[in-house]
Design a protein around this motif. Structure first.
Motif, PDB file in Angstrom:
ATOM      1  N   ARG A 186     103.986  61.521  39.361  1.00  0.00           N
ATOM      2  CA  ARG A 186     103.768  61.818  37.943  1.00  0.00           C
ATOM      3  C   ARG A 186     103.664  60.529  37.106  1.00  0.00           C
ATOM      4  O   ARG A 186     102.782  60.397  36.270  1.00  0.00           O
ATOM      5  CB  ARG A 186     104.880  62.706  37.410  1.00  0.00           C
ATOM      6  N   GLU A 187     104.578  59.590  37.338  1.00  0.00           N
ATOM      7  CA  GLU A 187     104.584  58.345  36.559  1.00  0.00           C
ATOM      8  C   GLU A 187     103.290  57.556  36.772  1.00  0.00           C
ATOM      9  O   GLU A 187     102.720  57.013  35.836  1.00  0.00           O
ATOM     10  CB  GLU A 187     105.794  57.479  36.926  1.00  0.00           C
ATOM     11  N   CYS A 220      98.749  66.253  31.242  1.00  0.00           N
ATOM     12  CA  CYS A 220      99.657  65.100  31.301  1.00  0.00           C
ATOM     13  C   CYS A 220      99.767  64.487  32.693  1.00  0.00           C
ATOM     14  O   CYS A 220     100.858  64.302  33.220  1.00  0.00           O
ATOM     15  CB  CYS A 220     101.034  65.459  30.773  1.00  0.00           C
ATOM     16  N   GLY A 221      98.668  64.178  33.297  1.00  0.00           N
ATOM     17  CA  GLY A 221      98.693  63.471  34.566  1.00  0.00           C
ATOM     18  C   GLY A 221      98.803  64.367  35.773  1.00  0.00           C
ATOM     19  O   GLY A 221      98.830  63.882  36.895  1.00  0.00           O
ATOM     20  N   GLU A 222      98.907  65.677  35.599  1.00  0.00           N
ATOM     21  CA  GLU A 222      99.065  66.556  36.755  1.00  0.00           C
ATOM     22  C   GLU A 222      97.844  66.550  37.661  1.00  0.00           C
ATOM     23  O   GLU A 222      97.962  66.804  38.846  1.00  0.00           O
ATOM     24  CB  GLU A 222      99.419  67.968  36.304  1.00  0.00           C
ATOM     25  N   LEU A 257     100.431  59.333  34.954  1.00  0.00           N
ATOM     26  CA  LEU A 257     100.463  59.058  33.514  1.00  0.00           C
ATOM     27  C   LEU A 257      99.975  57.649  33.216  1.00  0.00           C
ATOM     28  O   LEU A 257      99.250  57.425  32.240  1.00  0.00           O
ATOM     29  CB  LEU A 257     101.875  59.271  32.967  1.00  0.00           C
ATOM     30  N   ARG A 259      98.571  64.081  40.152  1.00  0.00           N
ATOM     31  CA  ARG A 259      99.537  64.567  41.142  1.00  0.00           C
ATOM     32  C   ARG A 259      98.853  65.431  42.187  1.00  0.00           C
ATOM     33  O   ARG A 259      99.207  65.397  43.365  1.00  0.00           O
ATOM     34  CB  ARG A 259     100.642  65.368  40.448  1.00  0.00           C
TER      35      ARG A 259
END
Length: 105
Positions: A17-18, A6-8, A21, A11
């Motif tokens: 994070r936003e 989920c986008g990590e 994503l 990061r």
């Protein structure tokens, strides 16, 4: 080995994070758009094969590809083709592809 969800992965290279994503969603949308385009091109090739009542081996000879390659087109195996290769095959059978750039309707 690290696994990111989920986008990590974004990061880990410095994105919030936003933003990660958002980038992930944009990437998936681009993948989906390319797949749809390839499917449209493949549909045109399949229609041509059917219109001319060709067997895959006959189509392969005309398209200058192998018979398994024609099978991949018929079975919509989009990951096995570039847009360029599909456009080239369509060109060989007198179906030039035109590109329109702009807003989708």
């Amino acid at each position: 080995m690290s696994v990111f969800f989920c986008g990590e992965v974004w990061r880990s290279v410095g994105f919030l994070r936003e933003e990660g994503l958002r980038l992930q969603q944009a990437s998936q949308q681009q993948i989906n758009d390319i797949k749809k385009l390839k499917e449209q091109l493949m549909n045109e090739l399949v229609a041509w094969i059917e219109q001319h009542h060709l067997k895959q081996a006959e189509a392969a000879e005309i398209l200058m590809v192998s018979r398994p390659r024609v099978s991949d087109v018929v079975n919509k195996k989009t990951t096995k083709f570039t847009i360029d290769s599909l456009v080239e095959m369509l060109s060989r059978v007198g179906k030039p592809v035109r590109l329109a750039v702009g807003e989708c309707l």
